[in-house]
Design an enzyme around this catalytic site. Structure first.
Site, PDB file in Angstrom:
ATOM      1  N   HIS A 145      -1.078   5.409  -0.453  1.00  0.00           N
ATOM      2  CA  HIS A 145      -0.299   6.712  -0.746  1.00  0.00           C
ATOM      3  C   HIS A 145       0.511   6.672  -1.739  1.00  0.00           C
ATOM      4  CE1 HIS A 145       2.539   3.844   1.168  1.00  0.00           C
ATOM      5  NE2 HIS A 145       3.427   4.503   0.612  1.00  0.00           N
ATOM      6  N   ARG A 168       0.514  -2.794  -4.802  1.00  0.00           N
ATOM      7  CA  ARG A 168       0.060  -1.653  -5.610  1.00  0.00           C
ATOM      8  C   ARG A 168      -1.220  -1.452  -5.777  1.00  0.00           C
ATOM      9  NH1 ARG A 168       4.988  -3.979  -6.824  1.00  0.00           N
ATOM     10  NH2 ARG A 168       6.813  -2.482  -6.884  1.00  0.00           N
ATOM     11  N   GLN A 186       0.152   2.909  -3.253  1.00  0.00           N
ATOM     12  CA  GLN A 186       0.397   1.873  -2.803  1.00  0.00           C
ATOM     13  C   GLN A 186       0.121   1.733  -1.260  1.00  0.00           C
ATOM     14  OE1 GLN A 186       5.144   1.816  -1.979  1.00  0.00           O
ATOM     15  NE2 GLN A 186       4.754   2.678  -4.120  1.00  0.00           N
TER      16      GLN A 186
END
Length: 410
Positions: A275, A294, A103
């Site tokens: 990340h 996402r 995300q």
């Protein structure tokens, strides 16, 4: 300090964390930390201590939320020099038993524009395809309470070429041919776009042939036949392929920094940095937002064009965030600041602030020389938190009996 006093304006308040149940959470970690029976019926991923409308903390012993308290007296709670009438940060306990989705989070301007656009389009706030739940950005800091594993930001491209070259996958080499223009960020953008938009059958096949190569590379590292730094990303990609077969996030994970935090170490993630948290328990603080774009490792909605607009593809050499001698973490944002107070240390507390106990316990009391210095200190257990308003009328201090965190505006 009491949560029973009708006039709460000048009083510190015990607040209860709002538990969030997500599939990647733990049935034991947060319950064990807070002294509750375990395992829990459902996975517990986060406990929110703040005033976000989606899950505001409740004042202990009552029904009012911290959002109610602040809304009823924003100047008294947040201070006369506040920049707005809402708490600018949200602090959480977080426990991951499996990988979160890949995300990224928007900048403030992107969030304002996206929130207004989706409102104008009539997209319900709870809709699965909704990207923006509020109009705020979401920079975040994660401090490890246990060993904590994560993927964070794109690795410098020279090393990524070395890693991908060690994987004997012809089709992977074909798609990574874009990594050579001299503009690393644009090369990464092109590759991630390619992987996200591959036909489902092609993507599944590419992941299927890459996963065993990742396991082979892990074995080579263990045998001393490949560089040691490759073990983490190769092992993670192989494991993710088992959890998310056919997911482009498995491939994208090979482009990201693999980070292992020991307790007390921290990770800062600015807007746009891709990340995923992989496992562990920590304290997380962020701007008061729940906006998530996402990019994989999920069955939820992925808006590829919007993700590409939000993501920052500039490589990150080291995402670990330093801590100074006083326990303060160096974060370049105005929304929050965080200080960790170690066992046996005493620190002043000035509101507006949330004092959260991460381990051991704490005592909150009036500082020496204040009007309340003769009162008995308030004992706090792990997982308990106190809201300290701007106008307490008292000098407060916290004595750490383990690991205590003081969250304030930046």
């Amino acid at each position: 300090m009491t949560s029973q006093t009708p006039d709460t304006g000048a009083h510190p308040l015990l607040i209860d964390g709002a538990v969030r149940h997500y599939a990647w959470g733990s049935r034991t970690a947060l319950a064990e930390l807070t002294g509750r029976p375990l395992p829990t019926e459902h996975p517990e991923a986060e406990m929110w201590f703040g005033a976000h409308p989606a899950a505001p903390s409740v004042v202990s012993g009552g029904s009012r939320t911290l959002l109610d308290v602040i809304s009823g007296d924003p100047e008294g709670q947040l201070g006369a020099d506040r920049s707005g009438d809402r708490l600018p940060f949200l602090i959480k306990l977080l426990a991951a038993d499996q990988a979160l989705s890949l995300q990224a989070h928007p900048t403030k301007q992107q969030a304002e524009e996206g929130f207004a656009r989706e409102n104008a389009e009539g997209v319900p706030l709870g809709a699965s395809q909704r990207n923006y739940k509020d109009d705020n950005h979401k920079p975040e800091l994660l401090v490890a309470l246990t060993r904590f594993e994560a993927l964070a930001g794109f690795r410098p491209l020279d090393r990524t070429r070395e890693l991908l070259g060690a994987l004997a996958v012809p089709d992977l080499a074909h798609t990574t041919a874009v990594l050579g223009s001299g503009d690393d960020a644009e090369d990464l953008r092109a590759l991630v776009t390619t992987w996200l938009t591959l036909p489902a059958a092609t993507k599944r096949q590419l992941v299927a042939v890459t996963a065993p190569e990742c396991r082979r590379l892990t074995a080579l590292v263990d045998a001393g036949e490949a560089p040691g730094w490759m073990r983490g990303p190769a092992r993670v990609a192989g494991k993710l392929a088992e959890q998310y077969p056919g997911d482009s996030g498995v491939l994208i994970s090979l482009l990201l920094n693999h980070v292992v935090l020991e307790p007390g170490q921290a990770l800062f993630l600015a807007a746009g940095k891709l990340h995923a948290y992989l496992g562990g328990t920590g304290v997380e603080i962020m701007a008061n937002s729940d906006n998530v774009l996402r990019g994989g490792l999920t069955t939820k909605h992925i808006d590829v064009p919007e993700l590409m607009r939000v993501m920052d593809f500039a490589p990150v050499i080291d995402p670990v965030c330093p801590r100074d001698a006083d326990g303060r973490f160096d974060v370049p944002v105005p929304d929050f600041a965080l200080r960790e107070v170690d066992n046996g240390q005493v620190a002043p507390v000035a509101g507006p602030a949330v004092v959260l106990v991460g381990a051991g316990g704490a005592e909150l009391s009036g500082a020496e020389g204040s009007d309340s210095s003769g009162s008995a200190p308030t004992r706090l257990r792990p997982g308990q938190a106190v809201w300290v308003p701007a106008t307490t009328g008292r000098d407060l201090q916290v004595t750490s009996l383990g690991r205590v965190f003081i969250a304030t505006a930046g």
